[in-house]
Write a protein that holds these residues in place. Structure first.
Motif, PDB file in Angstrom:
ATOM      1  N   GLY A  92     -25.476  -1.454 -17.540  1.00 18.08           N
ATOM      2  CA  GLY A  92     -24.982  -1.525 -18.907  1.00 18.08           C
ATOM      3  C   GLY A  92     -23.632  -0.863 -19.082  1.00 18.08           C
ATOM      4  O   GLY A  92     -22.843  -1.270 -19.939  1.00 18.08           O
ATOM      5  N   PHE A  93     -23.361   0.166 -18.279  1.00 20.94           N
ATOM      6  CA  PHE A  93     -22.079   0.865 -18.376  1.00 20.94           C
ATOM      7  C   PHE A  93     -20.962   0.082 -17.692  1.00 20.94           C
ATOM      8  O   PHE A  93     -19.867  -0.078 -18.241  1.00 20.94           O
ATOM      9  CB  PHE A  93     -22.197   2.255 -17.742  1.00 20.94           C
ATOM     10  CG  PHE A  93     -20.915   3.033 -17.741  1.00 20.94           C
ATOM     11  CD1 PHE A  93     -20.435   3.622 -18.892  1.00 20.94           C
ATOM     12  CD2 PHE A  93     -20.175   3.153 -16.568  1.00 20.94           C
ATOM     13  CE1 PHE A  93     -19.243   4.335 -18.886  1.00 20.94           C
ATOM     14  CE2 PHE A  93     -18.985   3.854 -16.543  1.00 20.94           C
ATOM     15  CZ  PHE A  93     -18.521   4.446 -17.714  1.00 20.94           C
ATOM     16  N   SER A 117     -23.928  -7.836 -12.789  1.00 21.97           N
ATOM     17  CA  SER A 117     -23.956  -7.962 -11.332  1.00 21.97           C
ATOM     18  C   SER A 117     -24.058  -6.626 -10.593  1.00 21.97           C
ATOM     19  O   SER A 117     -24.671  -6.559  -9.530  1.00 21.97           O
ATOM     20  CB  SER A 117     -22.687  -8.706 -10.869  1.00 21.97           C
ATOM     21  OG  SER A 117     -22.723  -8.993  -9.503  1.00 21.97           O
ATOM     22  N   PHE A 118     -23.447  -5.575 -11.106  1.00 25.87           N
ATOM     23  CA  PHE A 118     -23.396  -4.282 -10.412  1.00 25.87           C
ATOM     24  C   PHE A 118     -24.367  -3.315 -11.100  1.00 25.87           C
ATOM     25  O   PHE A 118     -24.261  -3.077 -12.291  1.00 25.87           O
ATOM     26  CB  PHE A 118     -21.977  -3.707 -10.492  1.00 25.87           C
ATOM     27  CG  PHE A 118     -21.779  -2.438  -9.705  1.00 25.87           C
ATOM     28  CD1 PHE A 118     -21.365  -2.487  -8.387  1.00 25.87           C
ATOM     29  CD2 PHE A 118     -22.004  -1.197 -10.276  1.00 25.87           C
ATOM     30  CE1 PHE A 118     -21.165  -1.317  -7.652  1.00 25.87           C
ATOM     31  CE2 PHE A 118     -21.821  -0.033  -9.558  1.00 25.87           C
ATOM     32  CZ  PHE A 118     -21.395  -0.097  -8.247  1.00 25.87           C
ATOM     33  N   VAL A 119     -25.354  -2.785 -10.400  1.00 24.33           N
ATOM     34  CA  VAL A 119     -25.625  -2.819  -8.965  1.00 24.33           C
ATOM     35  C   VAL A 119     -26.715  -3.870  -8.705  1.00 24.33           C
ATOM     36  O   VAL A 119     -27.499  -4.187  -9.585  1.00 24.33           O
ATOM     37  CB  VAL A 119     -26.100  -1.429  -8.515  1.00 24.33           C
ATOM     38  CG1 VAL A 119     -26.551  -1.420  -7.083  1.00 24.33           C
ATOM     39  CG2 VAL A 119     -25.035  -0.369  -8.757  1.00 24.33           C
ATOM     40  N   SER A 120     -26.820  -4.372  -7.476  1.00 25.26           N
ATOM     41  CA  SER A 120     -27.844  -5.349  -7.129  1.00 25.26           C
ATOM     42  C   SER A 120     -29.239  -4.727  -7.159  1.00 25.26           C
ATOM     43  O   SER A 120     -29.552  -3.815  -6.392  1.00 25.26           O
ATOM     44  CB  SER A 120     -27.568  -5.916  -5.730  1.00 25.26           C
ATOM     45  OG  SER A 120     -28.683  -6.630  -5.240  1.00 25.26           O
ATOM     46  N   ASP A 121     -30.097  -5.247  -8.058  1.00 34.26           N
ATOM     47  CA  ASP A 121     -31.477  -4.752  -8.151  1.00 34.26           C
ATOM     48  C   ASP A 121     -32.255  -5.009  -6.866  1.00 34.26           C
ATOM     49  O   ASP A 121     -32.995  -4.140  -6.392  1.00 34.26           O
ATOM     50  CB  ASP A 121     -32.201  -5.419  -9.318  1.00 34.26           C
ATOM     51  CG  ASP A 121     -32.024  -4.665 -10.621  1.00 34.26           C
ATOM     52  OD1 ASP A 121     -31.710  -3.467 -10.585  1.00 34.26           O
ATOM     53  OD2 ASP A 121     -32.215  -5.279 -11.691  1.00 34.26           O
ATOM     54  N   HIS A 122     -32.123  -6.219  -6.327  1.00 33.87           N
ATOM     55  CA  HIS A 122     -32.871  -6.570  -5.118  1.00 33.87           C
ATOM     56  C   HIS A 122     -32.526  -5.619  -3.967  1.00 33.87           C
ATOM     57  O   HIS A 122     -33.411  -5.144  -3.252  1.00 33.87           O
ATOM     58  CB  HIS A 122     -32.562  -8.009  -4.697  1.00 33.87           C
ATOM     59  CG  HIS A 122     -33.366  -9.046  -5.409  1.00 33.87           C
ATOM     60  ND1 HIS A 122     -33.103  -9.416  -6.715  1.00 33.87           N
ATOM     61  CD2 HIS A 122     -34.423  -9.804  -5.008  1.00 33.87           C
ATOM     62  CE1 HIS A 122     -33.962 -10.359  -7.081  1.00 33.87           C
ATOM     63  NE2 HIS A 122     -34.778 -10.605  -6.070  1.00 33.87           N
ATOM     64  N   THR A 123     -31.219  -5.355  -3.804  1.00 31.28           N
ATOM     65  CA  THR A 123     -30.798  -4.483  -2.709  1.00 31.28           C
ATOM     66  C   THR A 123     -31.247  -3.051  -2.951  1.00 31.28           C
ATOM     67  O   THR A 123     -31.681  -2.358  -2.017  1.00 31.28           O
ATOM     68  CB  THR A 123     -29.268  -4.528  -2.552  1.00 31.28           C
ATOM     69  OG1 THR A 123     -28.836  -5.892  -2.458  1.00 31.28           O
ATOM     70  CG2 THR A 123     -28.833  -3.784  -1.303  1.00 31.28           C
TER      71      THR A 123
END
Length: 232
Positions: A92-93, A117-123
């Protein structure tokens, strides 16, 4: 050969350039390979990490130090959940749009991604599980970390994340799993020890595995007692 990025599309930006290089592999791959990568990147690696955790649990139950090992395994999914929660305010930031919204010519293999997109949840999730596994068992943890790295690669290949989104996820998952591990172990080990002494003890220690003997200073003639006897 890597995909040539037009200057107007960010060819001078290493992050965008690497995005096009990795995602460009999908353009030359057969359809079945792209479908396989889509499943692996969305679900397969997380399922594999779950199977790896079950295998690690089955293995550590057979050891004398099963209690702290099982406590560490219990920490792995908790760390993953905490890391994903921590990522909510970060996303959100930063408010970074998905790469396919800002850059043309990408081969987007997963549709419907409208969040940031930042940060990747999956990763983040995969790396927290991998590092948590490593805290419990080096062999399974090493495999888990390799799976997490491949998860990061797959997110860029699918066209839904920048490489720096993946690096951020690897760092966030590692930081949460490692930095909070001492506190987590302090809280979880007594709980797992209680389970080991209860009717659900098979969850912690495999049937037939003896608990280690400890010396009893006040009774010089005694060889020792089991941990479970002392707790009683």
């Amino acid at each position: 050969m890597g995909y040539t990025v037009p200057e107007a599309q960010g060819g001078s930006n290493p992050d965008v350039g690497l995005l096009y290089d990795i995602n460009g592999m999908a353009k030359g791959a057969p359809n079945w390979a792209d479908k396989a990568m889509e499943f692996v990147g969305e679900y397969g690696i997380l399922i594999a990490l779950g199977v790896l955790m079950v295998c690690a649990w089955w293995s550590v139950r057979k050891k004398d130090d099963a209690v702290p090992a099982v406590a560490a395994l219990a920490w792995a999914p908790l760390a993953a959940g905490i890391a994903v929660l921590v990522n909510i305010p970060i996303r959100g930031f930063v408010r970074r749009p998905r790469p396919f919204l800002d850059h043309q010519g990408l081969d987007v293999l997963v549709k419907g991604k409208t969040d940031f997109s930042f940060v990747s949840d999956h990763t983040t999730l995969a790396m927290a599980l991998g590092v948590g596994l490593f805290v419990a068992n080096r062999k399974y943890g090493f495999l888990g970390i390799l799976l997490a790295l491949f998860e990061g690669f797959s997110r860029v290949y699918l066209g839904v994340h920048y490489p720096t989104d993946v690096v951020g996820g690897l760092a966030l998952g590692t930081a949460v799993a490692l930095l909070l591990a001492p506190l987590a172990m302090m809280l979880l080990t007594p709980v797992v020890g209680w389970v080991a002494r209860s009717r659900g003890g098979w969850l912690v220690r495999a049937p037939g595995v003896r608990t280690p003997l400890v010396a009893v200073p006040d009774q010089p003639g005694a060889v020792g007692h089991r941990h479970s006897d002392l707790a009683a």
